[in-house]
Design a protein around this motif. Structure first.
Motif, PDB file in Angstrom:
ATOM      1  N   LYS A   1     -27.416 -47.279 -46.787  1.00 45.44           N
ATOM      2  CA  LYS A   1     -26.053 -47.815 -46.903  1.00 45.44           C
ATOM      3  C   LYS A   1     -26.031 -49.176 -46.225  1.00 45.44           C
ATOM      4  N   TRP A   2     -25.399 -50.134 -46.890  1.00 55.58           N
ATOM      5  CA  TRP A   2     -25.253 -51.449 -46.276  1.00 55.58           C
ATOM      6  C   TRP A   2     -24.045 -51.407 -45.345  1.00 55.58           C
ATOM      7  N   LEU A   3     -24.283 -51.613 -44.063  1.00 56.07           N
ATOM      8  CA  LEU A   3     -23.183 -51.635 -43.107  1.00 56.07           C
ATOM      9  C   LEU A   3     -22.572 -53.027 -43.095  1.00 56.07           C
ATOM     10  N   GLY A   4     -21.294 -53.113 -43.393  1.00 61.23           N
ATOM     11  CA  GLY A   4     -20.628 -54.409 -43.460  1.00 61.23           C
ATOM     12  C   GLY A   4     -20.859 -55.241 -42.206  1.00 61.23           C
ATOM     13  N   GLY A   5     -21.233 -56.504 -42.377  1.00 63.64           N
ATOM     14  CA  GLY A   5     -21.489 -57.366 -41.240  1.00 63.64           C
ATOM     15  C   GLY A   5     -22.903 -57.261 -40.703  1.00 63.64           C
ATOM     16  N   MET A   6     -23.762 -56.553 -41.403  1.00 63.32           N
ATOM     17  CA  MET A   6     -25.135 -56.360 -40.927  1.00 63.32           C
ATOM     18  C   MET A   6     -25.828 -57.701 -40.666  1.00 63.32           C
ATOM     19  N   LEU A   7     -25.525 -58.689 -41.505  1.00 64.85           N
ATOM     20  CA  LEU A   7     -26.099 -60.024 -41.313  1.00 64.85           C
ATOM     21  C   LEU A   7     -25.091 -61.002 -40.730  1.00 64.85           C
ATOM     22  N   THR A   8     -23.876 -61.006 -41.270  1.00 61.43           N
ATOM     23  CA  THR A   8     -22.884 -61.985 -40.808  1.00 61.43           C
ATOM     24  C   THR A   8     -22.436 -61.713 -39.379  1.00 61.43           C
ATOM     25  N   ASN A   9     -22.563 -60.473 -38.936  1.00 59.78           N
ATOM     26  CA  ASN A   9     -22.242 -60.152 -37.540  1.00 59.78           C
ATOM     27  C   ASN A   9     -23.537 -59.722 -36.844  1.00 59.78           C
ATOM     28  N   TRP A  10     -24.529 -60.606 -36.917  1.00 56.53           N
ATOM     29  CA  TRP A  10     -25.864 -60.287 -36.427  1.00 56.53           C
ATOM     30  C   TRP A  10     -25.906 -59.890 -34.948  1.00 56.53           C
ATOM     31  N   PRO A  11     -25.125 -60.512 -34.051  1.00 57.00           N
ATOM     32  CA  PRO A  11     -25.168 -60.090 -32.638  1.00 57.00           C
ATOM     33  C   PRO A  11     -24.875 -58.599 -32.461  1.00 57.00           C
ATOM     34  N   THR A  12     -23.919 -58.062 -33.242  1.00 56.07           N
ATOM     35  CA  THR A  12     -23.609 -56.632 -33.155  1.00 56.07           C
ATOM     36  C   THR A  12     -24.770 -55.805 -33.683  1.00 56.07           C
ATOM     37  N   THR A  13     -25.356 -56.233 -34.799  1.00 59.21           N
ATOM     38  CA  THR A  13     -26.508 -55.525 -35.359  1.00 59.21           C
ATOM     39  C   THR A  13     -27.663 -55.539 -34.366  1.00 59.21           C
ATOM     40  N   GLU A  14     -27.855 -56.680 -33.713  1.00 57.94           N
ATOM     41  CA  GLU A  14     -28.941 -56.824 -32.730  1.00 57.94           C
ATOM     42  C   GLU A  14     -28.739 -55.856 -31.568  1.00 57.94           C
ATOM     43  N   THR A  15     -27.500 -55.710 -31.123  1.00 60.63           N
ATOM     44  CA  THR A  15     -27.187 -54.774 -30.034  1.00 60.63           C
ATOM     45  C   THR A  15     -27.505 -53.343 -30.451  1.00 60.63           C
ATOM     46  N   ARG A  16     -27.133 -52.986 -31.690  1.00 63.48           N
ATOM     47  CA  ARG A  16     -27.433 -51.642 -32.199  1.00 63.48           C
ATOM     48  C   ARG A  16     -28.933 -51.410 -32.282  1.00 63.48           C
ATOM     49  N   LEU A  17     -29.675 -52.432 -32.719  1.00 62.97           N
ATOM     50  CA  LEU A  17     -31.125 -52.295 -32.836  1.00 62.97           C
ATOM     51  C   LEU A  17     -31.775 -52.111 -31.466  1.00 62.97           C
ATOM     52  N   ARG A  18     -31.273 -52.810 -30.463  1.00 59.49           N
ATOM     53  CA  ARG A  18     -31.812 -52.630 -29.105  1.00 59.49           C
ATOM     54  C   ARG A  18     -31.567 -51.209 -28.615  1.00 59.49           C
ATOM     55  N   LYS A  19     -30.350 -50.715 -28.867  1.00 60.79           N
ATOM     56  CA  LYS A  19     -30.022 -49.341 -28.479  1.00 60.79           C
ATOM     57  C   LYS A  19     -30.908 -48.348 -29.236  1.00 60.79           C
ATOM     58  N   PHE A  20     -31.130 -48.608 -30.515  1.00 64.18           N
ATOM     59  CA  PHE A  20     -31.985 -47.767 -31.349  1.00 64.18           C
ATOM     60  C   PHE A  20     -33.396 -47.725 -30.770  1.00 64.18           C
ATOM     61  N   ARG A  21     -33.936 -48.900 -30.442  1.00 66.17           N
ATOM     62  CA  ARG A  21     -35.303 -48.952 -29.905  1.00 66.17           C
ATOM     63  C   ARG A  21     -35.391 -48.245 -28.550  1.00 66.17           C
ATOM     64  N   ASP A  22     -34.345 -48.412 -27.721  1.00 67.44           N
ATOM     65  CA  ASP A  22     -34.328 -47.739 -26.417  1.00 67.44           C
ATOM     66  C   ASP A  22     -34.334 -46.220 -26.587  1.00 67.44           C
ATOM     67  N   LEU A  23     -33.528 -45.723 -27.531  1.00 62.67           N
ATOM     68  CA  LEU A  23     -33.464 -44.277 -27.764  1.00 62.67           C
ATOM     69  C   LEU A  23     -34.788 -43.742 -28.301  1.00 62.67           C
ATOM     70  N   ARG A  24     -35.441 -44.523 -29.169  1.00 60.57           N
ATOM     71  CA  ARG A  24     -36.742 -44.096 -29.687  1.00 60.57           C
ATOM     72  C   ARG A  24     -37.762 -43.995 -28.555  1.00 60.57           C
ATOM     73  N   THR A  25     -37.707 -44.957 -27.648  1.00 60.00           N
ATOM     74  CA  THR A  25     -38.624 -44.937 -26.500  1.00 60.00           C
ATOM     75  C   THR A  25     -38.356 -43.721 -25.620  1.00 60.00           C
ATOM     76  N   GLU A  26     -37.072 -43.435 -25.379  1.00 60.65           N
ATOM     77  CA  GLU A  26     -36.704 -42.284 -24.552  1.00 60.65           C
ATOM     78  C   GLU A  26     -37.146 -40.978 -25.198  1.00 60.65           C
ATOM     79  N   GLN A  27     -37.051 -40.927 -26.534  1.00 55.61           N
ATOM     80  CA  GLN A  27     -37.486 -39.714 -27.229  1.00 55.61           C
ATOM     81  C   GLN A  27     -39.009 -39.541 -27.136  1.00 55.61           C
ATOM     82  N   LYS A  28     -39.741 -40.652 -27.345  1.00 56.06           N
ATOM     83  CA  LYS A  28     -41.203 -40.591 -27.311  1.00 56.06           C
ATOM     84  C   LYS A  28     -41.729 -40.220 -25.932  1.00 56.06           C
TER      85      LYS A  28
END
Length: 238
Positions: free
Chosen positions: A101-128
């Motif tokens: 699914k394309w999340l609205g603002g995925m590119l035009t609101n890149w700072p928010t997407t970047e924050t989500r990606l950092r959180k995603f990577r942190d959670l993956r690290t915590e899981q591993k």
């Protein structure tokens, strides 16, 4: 930009049904230059023009890949398994992708997407590292649900560190929001367009059947081969 040979032939496109468009009542008049005939109530795409624009697109992505540029492939249509083809093609070519699914603002609101990606990577690290399992069950369950959502919607862009250099869009109408974001940001786009689409929206449009999975796979495969060859050239001559 030098022209190369990408082994694009009309017989292969005919077998894949690349030429089949939408019903004549659903067409966009701007697609007239790309239509060669009407047959049994549907428009037939001019495959000679398809081959020409596909070849140009392959030249473009080869040139970009040979310079180390980054690609994003977008295709979320589920009913014809296009989403699965998008992920396989992107992984093969080491491209980023969005296929759920394309999340609205995925590119035009890149700072928010970047924050989500950092959180995603942190959670993956915590899981591993097993940290999630050491948390209270309720907290761990909440974070695991969040990780699962991130994986579904951001899994294909988890390694993306900035805006892509080129975006490849499989279905113009289905991914209209993504296309508009690219236009807003000035990101070059390559778009597969059927007879009900507007060929003037993308920077490079490839007229082709965007419903048949064989057609989508053929187009993606040609682009992936070009990207892979370009990347090999970049590795040899950085």
């Amino acid at each position: 930009m030098a022209r190369r040979y990408w082994n694009i032939n009309l017989e292969e496109m005919l077998e894949a049904g690349v030429h089949f468009g939408h019903g004549t009542r659903q067409w966009n008049p701007r697609m007239a230059p790309y239509i060669s005939a009407k047959r049994k109530g549907i428009h037939i795409t001019n495959l000679t023009r398809t081959a020409r624009f596909l070849s140009e697109a392959c030249d473009l992505v080869f040139d970009a890949a040979s310079k180390g540029k980054q690609f994003l492939i977008v295709g979320t249509k589920k009913k014809n398994k296009a989403a699965d083809s998008v992920s396989r093609a992107a992984i093969r070519a080491r491209c980023h992708y969005v296929n759920k699914k394309w999340l609205g603002g995925m590119l035009t609101n890149w700072p928010t997407t970047e924050t989500r990606l950092r959180k995603f990577r942190d959670l993956r690290t915590e899981q591993k590292t097993g940290r999630l399992n050491r948390l209270p069950k309720r907290d761990a369950a909440m974070l695991k649900r969040q990780l699962s959502r991130f994986q579904t919607y951001l899994g294909g862009i988890k390694y993306m560190t900035g805006l892509p250099d080129i975006v490849i869009i499989v279905d113009q109408q289905e991914e209209y929001t993504a296309l508009r974001e690219c236009i807003t940001l000035g990101i070059p786009t390559i778009c597969l367009i059927d007879t009900n689409c507007d060929p003037d929206l993308a920077d490079l449009s490839i007229p082709a059947n965007d419903d048949a999975i064989a057609s989508i796979r053929l187009i993606l495969n040609k682009l992936v081969v070009a990207i892979c060859e370009g990347r090999s050239s970049y590795i040899r001559n950085p």
